[in-house]
Design an enzyme around this catalytic site. Sequence first.
Site, PDB file in Angstrom:
ATOM      1  N   SER A   1       0.833  -1.199   0.000  1.00 39.62           N
ATOM      2  CA  SER A   1       0.000   0.000   0.000  1.00 39.62           C
ATOM      3  C   SER A   1       0.873   1.257   0.000  1.00 39.62           C
ATOM      4  O   SER A   1       1.673   1.450  -0.917  1.00 39.62           O
ATOM      5  CB  SER A   1      -0.964  -0.041   1.186  1.00 39.62           C
ATOM      6  OG  SER A   1      -1.972   0.924   1.040  1.00 39.62           O
TER       7      SER A   1
ATOM      8  N   ASP B   1       0.119  -4.151  -4.088  1.00 44.16           N
ATOM      9  CA  ASP B   1      -1.031  -3.259  -4.273  1.00 44.16           C
ATOM     10  C   ASP B   1      -0.724  -1.842  -3.784  1.00 44.16           C
ATOM     11  O   ASP B   1      -1.322  -1.360  -2.810  1.00 44.16           O
ATOM     12  CB  ASP B   1      -2.280  -3.801  -3.577  1.00 44.16           C
ATOM     13  CG  ASP B   1      -3.558  -3.368  -4.305  1.00 44.16           C
ATOM     14  OD1 ASP B   1      -3.491  -3.101  -5.516  1.00 44.16           O
ATOM     15  OD2 ASP B   1      -4.621  -3.306  -3.668  1.00 44.16           O
TER      16      ASP B   1
ATOM     17  N   HIS C   1      -7.377  -5.787  -1.043  1.00 42.28           N
ATOM     18  CA  HIS C   1      -6.136  -5.006  -0.968  1.00 42.28           C
ATOM     19  C   HIS C   1      -5.005  -5.873  -0.419  1.00 42.28           C
ATOM     20  O   HIS C   1      -3.911  -5.936  -0.988  1.00 42.28           O
ATOM     21  CB  HIS C   1      -6.391  -3.796  -0.072  1.00 42.28           C
ATOM     22  CG  HIS C   1      -5.351  -2.725  -0.145  1.00 42.28           C
ATOM     23  ND1 HIS C   1      -4.662  -2.397  -1.300  1.00 42.28           N
ATOM     24  CD2 HIS C   1      -4.889  -1.866   0.820  1.00 42.28           C
ATOM     25  CE1 HIS C   1      -3.833  -1.394  -1.052  1.00 42.28           C
ATOM     26  NE2 HIS C   1      -3.943  -1.066   0.228  1.00 42.28           N
TER      27      HIS C   1
END
Length: 475
Positions: free
Chosen positions: A159, A183, A268
Site C-alpha cells: 500500500s 497493491d 487489498h
Amino acid sequence: MESKALLLLALAVWLQSLTASRGGVAAADQRRDFIDIESKFALRTPEDTAEDTCHLIPGVAESVATCHFNHSSKTFMVIHGWTVTGMYESWVPKLVAALYKREPDSNVIVVDWLSRAQQHYPVSAGYTKLVGQDVARFINWMEEEFNYPLDNVHLLGYSLGAHAAGIAGSLTNKKVNRITGLDPAGPNFEYAEAPSRLSPDDADFVDVLHTFTRGSPGRSIGIQKPVGHVDIYPNGGTFQPGCNIGEAIRVIAERGLGDVDQLVKCSHERSIHLFIDSLLNEENPSKAYRCSSKEAFEKGLCLSCRKNRCNNLGYEINKVRAKRSSKMYLKTRSQMPYKVFHYQVKIHFSGTESETHTNQAFEISLYGTVAESENIPFTLPEVSTNKTYSFLIYTEVDIGELLMLKLKWKSDSYFSWSDWWSSPGFAIQKIRVKAGETQKKVIFCSREKVSHLQKGKAPAVFVKCHDKSLNKKSG
C-alpha cells in the site's frame, strides 16, 4: 633508564587514550548524522517472527553485530502501509515467516513507521517521502560502513509502503536489486510524477501486484496504472475471490462484526498473501499472461508464452525489463494455494437457420488423465449462427492431458414461449482448447460427425481427435 621507560609508557597510554577519544568522537558524530531518522529497523528472527526484539540503528555499528546481521546473505526489507490502529497487521509475521522459510539464512528487516502511518490518510501519504529517505539513508549507511552489496537488497512495500520503497530506491547511492509493490496505494499517487511514487527506475527490477483497483482512477484503494517493469492484475485487479459482499455477509453472520475491517481490506491485502503463496509453494507458481486488457484476457486471447508473454507471479518471477511496462493477468482461487489452470476454448456454432441469442449460460466439463473438472459455468454475451467464439475458463485442479469434454447449453432461468415452442440449437463439429500452463493445443471432435447442441437438453460430448504440443517459444 628507568625514568625513560616510564616516560615512554606514559606517552603510549596518552596516545592510546587520544585515539580512543577520537574514535568515540567520530562514533558520536556518526550517530548525530542519523539522529533525525524516525523510522526503526527491526531485524526479526526465524524463531520470533512477530516481535521487534533487536533494532539496527543507523550510525551505530555495534547494533549490527548485536542483532547478528548476516553480511553474506540477502536482505528483505518489509515496509507496511497506512494503519488505523497504530499496530502491525497480522500479515507482517506471516510474510516474515514465509521469507525465512524460503531463504533461511537471509535477513528480514521490518521497517517501523507506525507513528507516521497512523495519521489521517493524506498526512500519512505525505510522510512516505520521509520514510523513503529514512530507508535510503539506512541502506546507504550499510553499504558505506560494511560494504554490503545492494544487489542483495529486496524491498517489499504494501500500500503506502510500496511508494515509500520506491522513493527509497530512487535515493540510494546504487540501485537495490528488487522492489516488489504489493497493491501500491492509489489515492494521492495515481497521477503523481515518478519521483513521488513507485516507478520502474527505483530498482534493477520492479514487480507489482494490483489486487484492489475498483473505482475511478485516483479513488481506488490500489493504484490502477502500471508502475513497475511487470505489473500483474490477478482476477482483473478489481475484486478478489472470497472478498465479495455475499462472503462478507456470511462471515459477519458466523463471526460477528469484529472481522468487518478485514473484509474491507480483503482484496487489498490479497496481494501480500499471493506473494506469501509464491514463497511457500515454489514448486507450483501461479502463471500470469501479458494482455492488452482484461476484456481480451477474459476471451482467452492471451494465453501465449512466446517472447516473455507469460511469467511467474511472486518470488520466482522472471526479471524481464521491457521498455514499456508489461500488464499481465491471471485467475486465482479464493484461498491458498491460489494457483489455477487456464484454458482458451474456441467454438464455431453452425446452423441452417440464422439465430442470435444474447447472454447465454453454458457449462463445460473437462476430463483428463489425472482428474476432471465438471460443470464449469460461463456466459457468452452473444451466440449467433456461423460465428466462432473464444472464451477463458479455468480449473482449480490439474486434470492432466485433456481427453474429453462435455458442453451443455443451459435453460433460461425464466420461462420463454419461443424456447417452449421450438428448442434453439446449433451444430458443432469441433472444439479447440489451448492450455495456458502447458501451452498445448487440443482439438476435440464430436463423437458423431456433428453434435447438435440444444438449449436445455443433454450435453454434447467431444473426444480428442488431434493434439499439438507447443514449446514455450510457440504461439
